[in-house]
Design a protein around this motif. Sequence first.
Motif, PDB file in Angstrom:
ATOM      1  N   LEU A 428      67.352 -85.614 -11.572  1.00  0.00           N
ATOM      2  CA  LEU A 428      68.917 -85.212 -11.921  1.00  0.00           C
ATOM      3  C   LEU A 428      68.904 -86.538 -13.083  1.00  0.00           C
ATOM      4  O   LEU A 428      68.684 -87.892 -12.684  1.00  0.00           O
ATOM      5  CB  LEU A 428      69.580 -85.774 -10.693  1.00  0.00           C
ATOM      6  N   PHE A 429      69.224 -86.025 -14.254  1.00  0.00           N
ATOM      7  CA  PHE A 429      69.643 -86.919 -15.338  1.00  0.00           C
ATOM      8  C   PHE A 429      71.330 -87.013 -15.315  1.00  0.00           C
ATOM      9  O   PHE A 429      71.954 -85.902 -15.627  1.00  0.00           O
ATOM     10  CB  PHE A 429      69.419 -86.641 -16.832  1.00  0.00           C
ATOM     11  N   LEU A 430      71.711 -88.405 -15.123  1.00  0.00           N
ATOM     12  CA  LEU A 430      73.125 -88.422 -15.227  1.00  0.00           C
ATOM     13  C   LEU A 430      73.496 -89.391 -16.393  1.00  0.00           C
ATOM     14  O   LEU A 430      73.284 -90.727 -16.429  1.00  0.00           O
ATOM     15  CB  LEU A 430      73.661 -89.295 -13.967  1.00  0.00           C
ATOM     16  N   ASP A 431      74.315 -88.680 -16.963  1.00  0.00           N
ATOM     17  CA  ASP A 431      74.792 -89.558 -18.468  1.00  0.00           C
ATOM     18  C   ASP A 431      76.065 -89.927 -18.383  1.00  0.00           C
ATOM     19  O   ASP A 431      77.065 -89.197 -18.208  1.00  0.00           O
ATOM     20  CB  ASP A 431      74.689 -88.410 -19.781  1.00  0.00           C
ATOM     21  N   GLU A 432      76.332 -91.360 -18.087  1.00  0.00           N
ATOM     22  CA  GLU A 432      77.772 -91.941 -17.936  1.00  0.00           C
ATOM     23  C   GLU A 432      78.385 -91.335 -16.863  1.00  0.00           C
ATOM     24  O   GLU A 432      79.581 -90.524 -17.157  1.00  0.00           O
ATOM     25  CB  GLU A 432      78.599 -91.988 -19.512  1.00  0.00           C
ATOM     26  N   PRO A 433      77.820 -91.284 -15.415  1.00  0.00           N
ATOM     27  CA  PRO A 433      78.317 -90.442 -14.629  1.00  0.00           C
ATOM     28  C   PRO A 433      79.861 -90.812 -14.108  1.00  0.00           C
ATOM     29  O   PRO A 433      80.464 -90.076 -13.510  1.00  0.00           O
ATOM     30  CB  PRO A 433      77.273 -90.579 -13.508  1.00  0.00           C
ATOM     31  N   THR A 434      80.148 -92.025 -14.398  1.00  0.00           N
ATOM     32  CA  THR A 434      81.408 -92.537 -13.648  1.00  0.00           C
ATOM     33  C   THR A 434      82.276 -92.653 -14.687  1.00  0.00           C
ATOM     34  O   THR A 434      83.190 -93.608 -14.659  1.00  0.00           O
ATOM     35  CB  THR A 434      81.161 -93.781 -12.778  1.00  0.00           C
ATOM     36  N   ARG A 435      82.104 -92.304 -15.985  1.00  0.00           N
ATOM     37  CA  ARG A 435      83.222 -92.583 -17.012  1.00  0.00           C
ATOM     38  C   ARG A 435      84.675 -92.047 -16.595  1.00  0.00           C
ATOM     39  O   ARG A 435      84.579 -90.699 -16.380  1.00  0.00           O
ATOM     40  CB  ARG A 435      82.730 -91.903 -18.279  1.00  0.00           C
ATOM     41  N   GLY A 436      85.354 -92.762 -16.735  1.00  0.00           N
ATOM     42  CA  GLY A 436      86.918 -92.388 -16.260  1.00  0.00           C
ATOM     43  C   GLY A 436      87.109 -92.234 -14.792  1.00  0.00           C
ATOM     44  O   GLY A 436      88.022 -91.532 -14.410  1.00  0.00           O
ATOM     45  N   ILE A 437      86.216 -92.852 -14.005  1.00  0.00           N
ATOM     46  CA  ILE A 437      86.310 -92.440 -12.678  1.00  0.00           C
ATOM     47  C   ILE A 437      87.046 -93.949 -11.846  1.00  0.00           C
ATOM     48  O   ILE A 437      86.402 -94.916 -12.420  1.00  0.00           O
ATOM     49  CB  ILE A 437      85.139 -92.095 -11.884  1.00  0.00           C
ATOM     50  N   ASP A 438      88.031 -93.733 -11.096  1.00  0.00           N
ATOM     51  CA  ASP A 438      88.694 -94.957 -10.541  1.00  0.00           C
ATOM     52  C   ASP A 438      87.494 -95.686  -9.552  1.00  0.00           C
ATOM     53  O   ASP A 438      86.691 -95.039  -8.983  1.00  0.00           O
ATOM     54  CB  ASP A 438      89.980 -94.508  -9.866  1.00  0.00           C
ATOM     55  N   VAL A 439      87.787 -96.974  -8.993  1.00  0.00           N
ATOM     56  CA  VAL A 439      86.829 -97.737  -8.365  1.00  0.00           C
ATOM     57  C   VAL A 439      86.251 -97.135  -7.218  1.00  0.00           C
ATOM     58  O   VAL A 439      85.191 -97.137  -6.745  1.00  0.00           O
ATOM     59  CB  VAL A 439      87.423 -98.954  -8.219  1.00  0.00           C
ATOM     60  N   GLY A 440      87.397 -96.628  -6.416  1.00  0.00           N
ATOM     61  CA  GLY A 440      87.033 -95.963  -5.056  1.00  0.00           C
ATOM     62  C   GLY A 440      86.328 -94.863  -5.051  1.00  0.00           C
ATOM     63  O   GLY A 440      85.117 -94.599  -4.400  1.00  0.00           O
ATOM     64  N   ALA A 441      86.532 -93.852  -6.187  1.00  0.00           N
ATOM     65  CA  ALA A 441      85.740 -92.785  -6.216  1.00  0.00           C
ATOM     66  C   ALA A 441      84.366 -92.931  -6.938  1.00  0.00           C
ATOM     67  O   ALA A 441      83.458 -92.285  -6.351  1.00  0.00           O
ATOM     68  CB  ALA A 441      86.349 -91.761  -7.283  1.00  0.00           C
ATOM     69  N   LYS A 442      84.189 -94.066  -7.630  1.00  0.00           N
ATOM     70  CA  LYS A 442      82.840 -94.674  -7.919  1.00  0.00           C
ATOM     71  C   LYS A 442      81.946 -94.670  -6.880  1.00  0.00           C
ATOM     72  O   LYS A 442      81.017 -94.270  -6.734  1.00  0.00           O
ATOM     73  CB  LYS A 442      83.164 -95.875  -9.010  1.00  0.00           C
ATOM     74  N   TYR A 443      82.580 -95.504  -5.992  1.00  0.00           N
ATOM     75  CA  TYR A 443      81.888 -95.725  -4.685  1.00  0.00           C
ATOM     76  C   TYR A 443      81.213 -94.409  -4.214  1.00  0.00           C
ATOM     77  O   TYR A 443      80.373 -94.570  -3.524  1.00  0.00           O
ATOM     78  CB  TYR A 443      82.752 -96.708  -3.798  1.00  0.00           C
ATOM     79  N   GLU A 444      82.353 -93.420  -4.069  1.00  0.00           N
ATOM     80  CA  GLU A 444      81.637 -92.480  -3.444  1.00  0.00           C
ATOM     81  C   GLU A 444      80.870 -91.432  -4.125  1.00  0.00           C
ATOM     82  O   GLU A 444      79.600 -91.143  -3.522  1.00  0.00           O
ATOM     83  CB  GLU A 444      82.779 -91.398  -3.319  1.00  0.00           C
ATOM     84  N   ILE A 445      80.951 -91.742  -5.375  1.00  0.00           N
ATOM     85  CA  ILE A 445      79.840 -91.057  -6.352  1.00  0.00           C
ATOM     86  C   ILE A 445      78.320 -91.845  -6.246  1.00  0.00           C
ATOM     87  O   ILE A 445      77.281 -91.400  -6.144  1.00  0.00           O
ATOM     88  CB  ILE A 445      80.487 -90.949  -7.613  1.00  0.00           C
TER      89      ILE A 445
END
Length: 510
Positions: A428-445
């Motif tokens: 899986l290639f993830l290109d800037e996967p958490t752009r625009g994602i809030d801190v809490g949701a980042k942790y989930e991702i």
Amino acid sequence: MADYILEMRNIVKEFSGIRALSDVNLKIERGEIHALCGENGAGKSTLMNVLSGLYPYGSYEGDIVYNGEPCKFKNLKDSENEGIVIIHQELALSPYLSVSENIFLGNEQAKHGIIDWDLTEKKTTNLLKTVGLRVNPNTLVSQIGVGQQQLVEIAKAFSKSVRLLILDEPTAALNEEESANLLELIKEFRRQGIASIIISHKLNEIVNVADRITILRDGKTIETLEKEAINEDRIIRGMVGRDLTNRYPERHPNLGDVYFEVKDWTVHHPIDAHRVMNEKINFKIRKGEIVGIAGLMGAGRTEFAMSVFGRSYGSNISGKVFKEGQEISVKDVPAAIENGLAYVSEDRKALGLNLLMDIRENTTIASLGKISKKGVLDKEKEVQIAEEYRKKMRTKTSSIYQKVSSLSGGNQQKVVLAKWLMTEPDVLFLDEPTRGIDVGAKYEIYTIIEEMAAAGKCVCIISSELPEILGMCDRIYTMNDGKFTGEVLRKDANQESLMNLMTREEEGVL
Ligand SMILES: Nc1ncnc2c1ncn2[C@@H]1O[C@H](COP(=O)(O)OP(=O)(O)OP(=O)(O)O)[C@@H](O)[C@H]1O
Ligand SMILES: [Mg+2]
């Protein structure tokens, strides 16, 4: 007493029964930089759309007082006439017009009905200088990257006379250096008395630049923090309602053999076939490994991932791709998917999502084979799986039947991720996967990514955020000018050493 340029009072906004804003209050002082913080879907963009007249007077409840006068904006033009300029979260430039045409679109520099191109170009050159963008005004917007497009948007804002500038995640697509320049620019505007409202999930930037912060949660104003009270942990507590102890999940990698390998990968520009975009890249990932690619914007990271993913980018591609030592074909996207590859795009709107479709359809579109029998789609299964991913990703939505175009930016990103996770890729290639994602949701991702690796999958993260690379990856490749310039294990790397490798010309080791 404070001198307010803007007061929004008791704002309520509903979308067909869904309450996006309830009783929101916001006060902006003249000449301050005010940040708006909150989780994905908290209502930040909606509030700014109310302010700018995009949602016209009458479609919301509450009052807007600007410069002491009540406002009843009917459209964007009305607010622009008052010097309120909004730069939207999703870029809105016309790809087939030039930079200068875009900047002066709707505001043409004409004399006696004839456009003065010399003047247009001259003014554009000056504006580009103001925002620190070095491109020819005649370049087509489709030929510059997302980050540069963002700067064009900002230049466009400054072609109008601004009193209150609204920036909805302006640095999401910029690298650290460009972000820093932009923030300096906003500070410069503050010195000129221009007030700014800035929305960003990059809390370090907010701490650096904001005079005051208002926090929204679930469509409500939670609090406004004064300068002295501003620090990252404090903002997070306001946003999520509790302390967040870790930013990254714990990682105990269990690495297998090399599973995926790319050898001598060379890619040329799709139109200008003489331009080399990737040169002799050698790349490998072990089973269960998370590998990072760090590089400045324009280094060729996206071009690499996209060209490997079914030749979705480039021309005249040479090199070989192997899985468990066997050469595989990646001649087109179906072949790449068939061979277990997936690529999550950095540009979710253009490449990742079908905006006319709902969450359910977008989630399953790359895996229809999994939910069909003899070519017939099993609708129940589709709903069940889309529902599963919605819960897993905690996507904020009224239902899986909501059109993705009306989701908040961060929640759109979660749908793109769900779509590719559902293909159950091996690589899986993830290109800037958490752009625009809030801190809490980042942790989930991050947790989902870590779980994939723990299940023996190969993950490659492309990111401009070095803390993210260092927080998540076991091994890191650095890239500059289309070439890999270094390879380091996480334990041997820090931000500074990565920056060094990212800016060097030739390959080297630490
Ligand atoms: N046109 C619309 N129709 C229905 N619901 C909408 C519409 N626009 C926004 N919403 C909903 O309103 C809520 C607030 O969305 P908004 O875009 O303001 O969030 P945000 O705080 O900007 O989030 P992000 O950080 O992800 O950009 C979300 O739940 C969103 O789904
Ligand atoms: Mg938003």
